[in-house]
Motif scaffolding. Structure first.
Motif, short mmCIF file in Angstrom:
data_model
loop_
_atom_site.label_atom_id
_atom_site.label_comp_id
_atom_site.label_asym_id
_atom_site.label_seq_id
_atom_site.Cartn_x
_atom_site.Cartn_y
_atom_site.Cartn_z
N ALA A 123 10.01 -0.96 -6.37
CA ALA A 123 9.14 -0.56 -5.27
C ALA A 123 8.86 0.94 -5.26
N LEU A 124 9.81 1.74 -5.77
CA LEU A 124 9.69 3.19 -5.63
C LEU A 124 9.32 3.93 -6.90
N GLU A 125 9.37 3.29 -8.04
CA GLU A 125 9.20 4.03 -9.29
C GLU A 125 7.81 4.64 -9.46
N LYS A 126 6.81 4.14 -8.69
CA LYS A 126 5.48 4.72 -8.79
C LYS A 126 5.14 5.60 -7.58
N SER A 127 6.14 5.88 -6.77
CA SER A 127 5.90 6.77 -5.63
C SER A 127 5.57 8.16 -6.13
N PHE A 128 4.64 8.80 -5.45
CA PHE A 128 4.16 10.10 -5.88
C PHE A 128 4.21 11.06 -4.70
N TRP A 129 4.41 12.34 -4.96
CA TRP A 129 4.72 13.26 -3.88
C TRP A 129 3.60 13.42 -2.86
N ASN A 130 2.34 13.19 -3.24
CA ASN A 130 1.28 13.31 -2.24
C ASN A 130 0.64 11.98 -1.88
N ASP A 131 1.39 10.89 -2.04
CA ASP A 131 0.90 9.60 -1.56
C ASP A 131 0.80 9.62 -0.03
N ALA A 132 -0.18 8.90 0.49
CA ALA A 132 -0.34 8.81 1.94
C ALA A 132 0.80 7.99 2.54
N GLU A 133 1.02 8.19 3.84
CA GLU A 133 2.12 7.51 4.52
C GLU A 133 2.02 6.00 4.40
N ASP A 134 0.81 5.48 4.55
CA ASP A 134 0.66 4.02 4.53
C ASP A 134 0.95 3.46 3.13
N VAL A 135 0.69 4.26 2.09
CA VAL A 135 0.97 3.82 0.72
C VAL A 135 2.48 3.73 0.52
N VAL A 136 3.20 4.74 1.00
CA VAL A 136 4.65 4.73 0.89
C VAL A 136 5.22 3.55 1.66
N ALA A 137 4.69 3.33 2.86
CA ALA A 137 5.19 2.23 3.70
C ALA A 137 4.95 0.88 3.02
N LYS A 138 3.80 0.71 2.39
CA LYS A 138 3.50 -0.56 1.72
C LYS A 138 4.47 -0.81 0.57
N ARG A 139 4.85 0.24 -0.14
CA ARG A 139 5.81 0.06 -1.22
C ARG A 139 7.18 -0.36 -0.66
N LEU A 140 7.56 0.27 0.43
CA LEU A 140 8.84 -0.07 1.04
C LEU A 140 8.85 -1.49 1.61
N GLN A 141 7.70 -1.96 2.02
CA GLN A 141 7.61 -3.32 2.58
C GLN A 141 7.93 -4.39 1.55
N LYS A 142 7.91 -4.03 0.27
CA LYS A 142 8.25 -4.99 -0.78
C LYS A 142 9.76 -5.19 -0.91
N ILE A 143 10.52 -4.33 -0.24
CA ILE A 143 11.98 -4.43 -0.28
C ILE A 143 12.42 -5.44 0.77
N PRO A 144 13.35 -6.33 0.45
CA PRO A 144 13.82 -7.32 1.43
C PRO A 144 14.20 -6.67 2.76
N ASN A 145 13.74 -7.32 3.84
CA ASN A 145 14.05 -6.93 5.23
C ASN A 145 13.31 -5.69 5.71
N LEU A 146 12.52 -5.04 4.85
CA LEU A 146 11.75 -3.88 5.28
C LEU A 146 10.27 -4.21 5.38
N GLY A 147 9.95 -5.50 5.47
CA GLY A 147 8.55 -5.93 5.49
C GLY A 147 7.78 -5.49 6.71
N GLN A 148 8.48 -5.14 7.79
CA GLN A 148 7.78 -4.75 9.01
C GLN A 148 7.82 -3.25 9.25
N ILE A 149 8.12 -2.50 8.21
CA ILE A 149 8.20 -1.05 8.36
C ILE A 149 6.82 -0.48 8.64
N LYS A 150 6.75 0.53 9.50
CA LYS A 150 5.50 1.19 9.84
C LYS A 150 5.58 2.65 9.40
N SER A 151 4.43 3.23 9.07
CA SER A 151 4.41 4.63 8.66
C SER A 151 4.19 5.49 9.89
N SER A 152 4.88 6.62 9.94
CA SER A 152 4.76 7.53 11.07
C SER A 152 5.35 8.88 10.70
#
Length: 474
Positions: free
Chosen positions: A160-189
């Motif tokens: 989920a994190l290996e393609k994270s980039f330092w200037n990705d938008a918050e919602d992009v980071v949140a979507k990657r984290l949502q692929k991790i078990p139990n973090l599907g409802q995470i919101k960006s803020s």
């Protein structure tokens, strides 16, 4: 071996691409006028260099450099500076980690000494140390137990994190984290945007993105890996990947996962590295009723209940701030104390804890901290000259003898400190800078006290002036 300047890596990248038959647009390599640059190298004025900086992160470069130095495994120690815990304090203010016991003890000695805290007793149990003032914990040092998640869950986190980039938008980071078990409802803020994982694979992905978006060059996977290795000053990808396999675990930093109520940290767990930390977080979320979270402040990644439910505690994950020995002047003292046969007694002796009275403890403190063991004790005040990185400083410390703790402290450049009497307040004042307003009223001191300080520490006393406005222009 030292870390080469970033422009050296950029120049090497241009050369490696040329060897592959790809020539960078000359306009990107032309030095630009009116651009802040390194006067020793014209390349830093190019658009290539400027754009590369937007894609490059020091964290990745330092990680690759540290791998080359073949780091040894760290003997991690946790430091809980309970004396720094306040109602509005952050966990960062009192939780630290150190790679060895010496650095951990150096931090505790420095903090206790700086704050004028003299422990009444110290508990020493193998690798653990705890410092108390009566029953109140001042600080503790201990070796943590690092939790490990199962391999399959860790792999999900890495993917989920290996393609994270330092200037990705918050919602992009949140979507990657949502692929991790139990973090599907995470919101960006308010999510800061640094990558959450540094590895050879993530750095190759970072390089692929730079080549594609800035240079419009799509490298084959084998080429990309070779280019990445060369950029980070490795002979080949196999050398880079091999160094990661052998030494990457030694570079993982401690994380803490905890719940928090006010300043109090509860249900504390430790992990090594971001992957295990997020994996353990996933397991903890699985046991919660509320599984909706806000993501903010990447420095670690903090997760909070969103929206908060009654009786729901926030769940947090953070990296632990590391102690660097070069930042502390007490490393040699800590080494000496740890070399003693009776460590507890050595600590008592150094901090003055074994003195029969608090007054004698203060005498011991002044003798230890002052330049030539010269000091004054006037009522509740301890006064001495201490050496600092910027020169000699005058130190005035006020202590509550009943509570046995420091309640006030004044420090000023010895050669800028001066006293004067103000008739309006009928008290003496201390200014710590001749060009600034007097800052400290010394209501506890009389003229005789001031003369004693002036005589012992050779400070010019300005009794004759009582007009504050005149003094400011003196």
């Amino acid at each position: 071996m030292s870390l080469a300047p970033f422009y050296v890596a950029c120049e090497k990248l241009v050369s490696v691409l040329a060897e592959k038959g790809f020539h960078v647009d000359p306009q990107l390599l032309t030095p630009q006028p009116n651009v802040q640059h390194n006067i020793l190298n014209e390349f830093t004025r190019t658009n290539f260099y400027t754009k590369a900086l937007e894609y490059y992160l020091d964290k990745g470069g330092l990680w690759a450099y540290d791998l080359k130095n073949r780091p040894s495994p760290a003997s991690w120690h946790i430091v809980n500076l309970a004396c720094n815990k306040k109602s509005d304090s952050s966990v960062r203010d009192y939780f630290y980690c150190a790679t060895c016991k010496q650095d951990a003890l150096a931090l505790v000695i420095y903090e206790l000494d700086t704050q004028g805290l003299i422990p009444s007793h110290v508990k020493c149990d193998q690798d653990n140390l705890a410092f108390y003032s009566d029953k109140e914990l001042l600080a503790e040092i201990y070796i943590p137990h690092f939790e490990r998640a199962e391999h399959t869950l860790n792999h999900r986190v890495e993917t989920a994190l290996e393609k994270s980039f330092w200037n990705d938008a918050e919602d992009v980071v949140a979507k990657r984290l949502q692929k991790i078990p139990n973090l599907g409802q995470i919101k960006s803020s308010e999510c800061a945007t640094y990558p959450m994982l540094v590895s050879t694979k993530s750095l190759a992905n970072q390089m692929e993105r730079f080549l594609r978006e800035v240079l419009h060059y799509r490298a084959k996977r084998s080429e990309l890996l070779e280019i990445t290795a060369k950029f980070y000053d490795y002979e080949s990808w196999n050398h880079f990947y091999g160094a990661e396999k052998q030494y990457a675990d030694h570079l993982k930093r401690p994380f803490m996962i905890y719940t928090k109520t006010g300043p109090e940290v509860n249900s504390l767990d430790f992990t090594l590295g971001e992957v295990d930390a997020i994996a353990m977080l996933s397991k903890k979320v699985d046991r919660r009723v509320d599984k909706t979270f806000s993501l903010y402040e990447f420095d670690g990644m903090s997760l909070n209940a969103h929206p908060p439910l009654p009786n729901t505690k926030g769940l947090y994950i953070r990296p632990i701030r590391r102690v660097y020995p070069e930042d502390l002047p007490t490393g040699g003292i800590a080494l000496k104390l740890l070399s003693e046969e009776d460590i507890t007694e050595a600590i008592y002796d150094h901090l003055g804890s074994n003195s029969p009275s608090f007054t004698q403890k203060l005498h011991k403190r002044a003798q230890r901290r002052s330049i030539d063991s010269s000091y004054l004790m006037l009522s509740d005040w301890l006064i001495y000259i201490k050496s600092s990185s910027s020169g000699d400083v005058l130190v005035l410390e006020k202590f509550d003898h009943h509570k046995e703790q420091m309640i006030d402290k004044i420090i000023g450049d010895l050669y800028k400190c001066w006293f004067f009497f103000n008739e309006e307040t009928n008290t003496y004042w201390l200014s710590i800078d001749r060009h600034e307003k007097a800052q400290f009223e010394l209501s506890d001191f009389n003229g005789s006290d001031i003369l004693k300080i002036e005589k012992q520490f050779i400070i010019k006393a300005n009794w004759c002036f009582n007009d504050l406005e005149f003094l400011l222009n003196f």
